[in-house]
Design a protein around this motif. Structure first.
Motif, PDB file in Angstrom:
ATOM      1  N   GLU A 104       0.845  -1.206   0.000  1.00  0.00           N
ATOM      2  CA  GLU A 104       0.000   0.000   0.000  1.00  0.00           C
ATOM      3  C   GLU A 104       0.880   1.256   0.000  1.00  0.00           C
ATOM      4  OE1 GLU A 104      -2.975   0.074   3.112  1.00  0.00           O
ATOM      5  OE2 GLU A 104      -3.594   2.133   2.634  1.00  0.00           O
ATOM      6  N   VAL A 124      -5.082   5.048  -3.091  1.00  0.00           N
ATOM      7  CA  VAL A 124      -4.482   3.863  -3.727  1.00  0.00           C
ATOM      8  C   VAL A 124      -4.937   3.760  -5.188  1.00  0.00           C
ATOM      9  CG1 VAL A 124      -4.037   2.351  -1.762  1.00  0.00           C
ATOM     10  CG2 VAL A 124      -6.351   2.492  -2.689  1.00  0.00           C
ATOM     11  N   GLN A 153      -5.517  -1.434  -0.480  1.00  0.00           N
ATOM     12  CA  GLN A 153      -5.837  -0.762   0.789  1.00  0.00           C
ATOM     13  C   GLN A 153      -5.943  -1.783   1.932  1.00  0.00           C
ATOM     14  OE1 GLN A 153      -8.536   2.250   0.003  1.00  0.00           O
ATOM     15  NE2 GLN A 153      -8.547   3.096   2.063  1.00  0.00           N
TER      16      GLN A 153
END
Lengths: 243, 243
Positions: free
Chosen positions: A166, B177, B183
């Motif tokens: 991420e 993202v 995520q």
């Protein structure tokens, strides 16, 4: 739930196996102990100094008889007596005196306290436990814990890698941290293990392992109840998602 | 390095304590075993089925004598014999036959293999080990591992929280993202523990705990050597940064 599973769960939840070990310092020596009381069956008591293990099992008639012998003036129903024994072996009470007496291969733990102003004494007269008890109550749970904690470590490593992906994505999109000290290093399990080989705060960190054991046993015990025992052939089964 | 520490390190590294347990399945039963060989002192061998522990210690003269008795045609210097014993008990060899014989309270492990075309037999004649050995070689290392793995779990939790702070910072700066599946959820130790209470792939995950133990013992053993033993008073010390 199948009847075999339900029966197992009932037996397991009710037994000594389901109890957590408690650490007791008695006369300067460390012990682990656990008690299981049952209003229909009496109690079972287990004590170990890690070298020997001692055990006592008493049915309700034996409990009543011993109570009368040791406490002629103490009148209380059986559940009260059993609760007293449970309470005084679950945590070490400041108001209770605990003494141990080695008797040959056996061991006597004496409790002396006051209940409503009346003196109450109990003696656990334990014999050396069967070797299988050490395995079932201590070695196998410890091994299960090692497996379980190892599995958790593996899972936490996976979570860290997901976070790294991420973070990498944000960076690729041009994001930067507002403060330098918020930036973390990419997680690498091999480096982590190497770093952990030397504890940096040795003096601060030393504790008796059995404290940790007693603490973690309660924590991991639930997993064990759910996962470890029901399907197991003879031997130790554990939940292990590693390699 | 102080001379006491150096002396301790020498003794410790050389002894049976420094050896990792190996899992051996012998005649359908699980055992843990370990061997320490020393060209001046002989060997020490330990075997357990988790209920009993058996032990044999042989000096070099006894090793030579037994070798002659069991293998009259086998000519080899002592180091070769000791290496053979070490190798055949460090991993289970396909080319070696292993048999166990209970003899009263004792246990005999017989190895039969071929070296350069010549038959080589060895018999470890073990007696029941002292109770202290079970504590020193199995219980205390397991407890140390539980403490150590617990400390690692705590440390990994801290690393995850640091990653969450970094991620939060990117988000506050407006970053998003590029793909939703990158995520991650904010890490919460309590939720993590609850989730871990039920293993989702029970059938897939079951393994013998002792495999995991043998595996992790080698891994954590190094920490133990560095940290656990030298300053310890009687009892188990471990490096524990928890709570």
């Amino acid at each position: 739930m199948s009847s075999a599973k339900s029966e197992w769960k009932k037996t397991w939840q009710g037994g000594l196996n389901a109890r957590s070990w408690q650490r007791f310092e008695l006369e300067g020596q460390n012990f682990l102990l656990k008690t299981h009381v049952d209003h229909r069956e009496g109690y079972e008591f287990l004590l170990t100094d890690l070298t020997s293990m001692w055990h006592e099992k008493m049915d309700i008639d034996q409990v009543k008889k011993r109570c009368k012998t040791l406490n002629p003036r103490f009148e209380a129903p059986l559940p009260t007596i059993l609760r007293l024994l449970q309470d005084n072996t679950e945590t070490k009470k400041d108001s209770t005196d605990y003494t141990i007496q080695h008797k040959g291969e056996g061991m006597v733990l004496v409790l002396e306290t006051k209940v409503g102003g009346i003196r109450f004494t109990w003696e656990f007269h334990c014999q050396q436990a069967q070797k299988e008890m050490l395995r079932d109550q201590l070695l196998e749970p410890l091994m299960t814990m090692v497996g379980e904690l190892g599995r958790r470590e593996h899972r936490l490593g996976q979570l860290l890698k997901a976070k790294d992906r991420e973070i990498e994505d944000y960076k690729m999109g041009g994001a930067t941290v507002s403060r330098k000290n918020l930036q973390t290093e990419r997680f690498d399990p091999t480096t982590f293990r190497k770093e952990q080989l030397v504890c940096k705060h040795v003096a601060k960190c030393f504790r008796f392992a059995i404290t940790s054991f007693a603490f973690r046993y309660a924590d991991v015990g639930q997993t064990r109840r759910n996962v470890i025992w029901p399907p197991g052939p003879r031997g130790v089964m554990l939940c292990r998602c590693l390699t």
